[in-house]
Design an enzyme around this catalytic site. Sequence first.
Site, PDB file in Angstrom:
ATOM      1  N   ASP A   1      -3.954  10.268  -0.057  1.00 38.03           N
ATOM      2  CA  ASP A   1      -4.982  10.011   1.498  1.00 38.03           C
ATOM      3  C   ASP A   1      -5.824  10.795   1.644  1.00 38.03           C
ATOM      4  OD1 ASP A   1      -3.699   7.763   1.385  1.00 38.03           O
ATOM      5  OD2 ASP A   1      -2.167   8.390   2.111  1.00 38.03           O
TER       6      ASP A   1
ATOM      7  N   GLU B   1      -2.371  -4.285   6.281  1.00 43.49           N
ATOM      8  CA  GLU B   1      -1.867  -3.551   6.167  1.00 43.49           C
ATOM      9  C   GLU B   1      -0.870  -2.367   6.695  1.00 43.49           C
ATOM     10  OE1 GLU B   1      -3.582  -2.045   3.102  1.00 43.49           O
ATOM     11  OE2 GLU B   1      -2.961  -2.983   1.727  1.00 43.49           O
TER      12      GLU B   1
END
EC number: 4.2.1.20
Length: 697
Positions: A61, A50
């Site tokens: 995040d 990724e």
Amino acid sequence: MTEQIKKTFLKAKEENKNVLVTFVTCGFPNVDETIKIMQGLQNGGAGIIELGIPFSDAVADGPTICKGNEIALKNNITLEKVFETVKLARDAGVTIPIILMGYYNPIFSYGDAKTIQKAKEVGANGFIIVDLPPEEAVGFREECKKQGVSFVPLVAPSTTDRRMELLASVADSFIYVVSRMGSTGSSATGVINTALPQLCQRVRKFAGDTPLAVGFGVNTSEHFHQVGSVSDGVVVGSKIIDLILKAEPGTAATVVEEYCKYLTKEDPSAPVPKQFQSGGSVATAPPAAVVEPINEMYLPQKYGMFGGMYVPEALTQCLVELESVFYKALHDEKFWEEFRSYYEYMGRPSALDYAKRLTEYCGGAHIWLKREDLNHGGSHKINNCIGQILLAKRLGKNRIIAETGAGQHGVATAICAAKFGMKCTIYMGAEDCRRQALNVFRIRLLGAEVVPVTSGTQTLRDAVNEALKAWVEQIDTTHYLIGSAIGPHPFPTIVKTFQSVIGEETKAQMQEKRKKLPDAVVACVGGGSNSIGMFSPFKADKSVMMLGCEAGGDGVDTPKHSATLTMGKVGVFHGVRTYVLQREDGQIQDTHSISAGLDYPGVGPELSELKYTNRAEFIAVTDAQCLEGFRALCHLEGIIPALESSHAVYGGMELAKKLPKDKDIVITISGRGDKDVQSVAEQLPILGPKIGWDLRF
């Protein structure tokens, strides 16, 4: 491209292995090392990479991934440079599938079709877009399908069976299973959610043979094999970023290669190398509770082309649940009776004052002031806070979190939390804490905790980011009491509904005092709570002009302003499609205003629709002009307004000068200005000479 991902999982299954799915942010620590790191990941046994598209406001995040984003953005990484990196990696011999992972706004800015076509050209295999749920991704998914590029959906422990069925139906290569609620981060304590087998079993009921890759919290080889026992792939991201951060310059590729080999080693009981050690063993936890599915969204999610729910999957169900409770309250007279029962406590109805001397000074239309500054707490924010606290009670939540800029919403939230006996935490940018120290102390006096946010510009935008992250982690017990008409559906509608009391009262009061509607209503615009509260009841009254006054800062010909509707373009920010101040590459622009409450790069979706349809007009008021409005109201009416409101005062004065004397305008005084006296004192030596105001002694 999709086929290569499928073959990767099929080959691993035939070999009775798990696919190691790794994550690295593009351009971190720099482009050259990113390519070497990708080679190292492949050499270490990774089956899929990724490649992170860095974004300035990554609400899902944790601090490690955000640090990688920060470094990449300092290296001027754009989506175009991400494509260049994929091409260079392919040329350097990286052959395993590469999936581009990130947030939607940079892609939206670049163009969906153009993004997908370019990704295919350079050799990327697919996309994981954290804040693009399938309902909002219909066109994007169709283009992916046409180009043979994969669109990977995410599911979370909170995902209902009904929604799981939808997500599984759009998966064309694999499904990313988020193993636990919260933001990204390696499991530093060694804790893996032991309800994971039940979660994966539930996903497989709908996914059939579609592979599952599980992420969030994987750190050690033991984690890898335990998670792999119930999945087809294991995602590792934050730990890799952490290792790169700690690696000596030029050694990161070797470090991650060794780490991948360690993760996938056949004997997970072997000693853990010191550099990869974490703090413990797997913990036990009860299975995650699954909220019963909601049949449908009851209210429109969009205002024209604006609005929506562009959120990480972990937030979707709680927003659906919130909308359901709000919809039922909306149609429950007992709820509104309870809401109105607090009017005396709130100070409602607020006064509509005729500003006689200000009217004479301007020499035009009659000027009226809607005095929200006289409310309990000193601002309009109490209207929304009381309403949302009552919703939180219906949701069974016992803790409140909120963001604040100038501190007005923080104070109002702390007031309501104290009144209703709820725990309260307020997120506030560190810079705003400095310039609004009085309100910080007020919030603490009221028993709430203030968390200074030191990331980014340390202002309102960053406070929203941190509040959203905290909400995801504490969603079972906590209600996020958002302060403005921003964010994903249903927040803009909820805030508008509770703040509409401003415009509704104004309409009735003008009929009583002038036997007519006002000719214009004026309000300052940051996120939009007081402005949409004033404007909404007048939307259908075409004779009433609506004027929004944004923060022009140093001037819209400079980068130091917060004039989103004047200078922004359409994007996706904080969960909503709206006008956004952003760079050409889709990164969110830094903002500036003398007023902490207007220092925000987005705006509510309904205000965006009012601009787009030309129903309302919006102007930018500079810091110096704001002080002109501030001074005028102080000197002529004996009212010290908030700096936010002073933008509207200036805009209203200029409008009044242009209108005949038989016209009437109403200016919303959204808050009182005692909180801003120190800021005015600091700015007068700089801005005072521009407006001829010298208060030095």
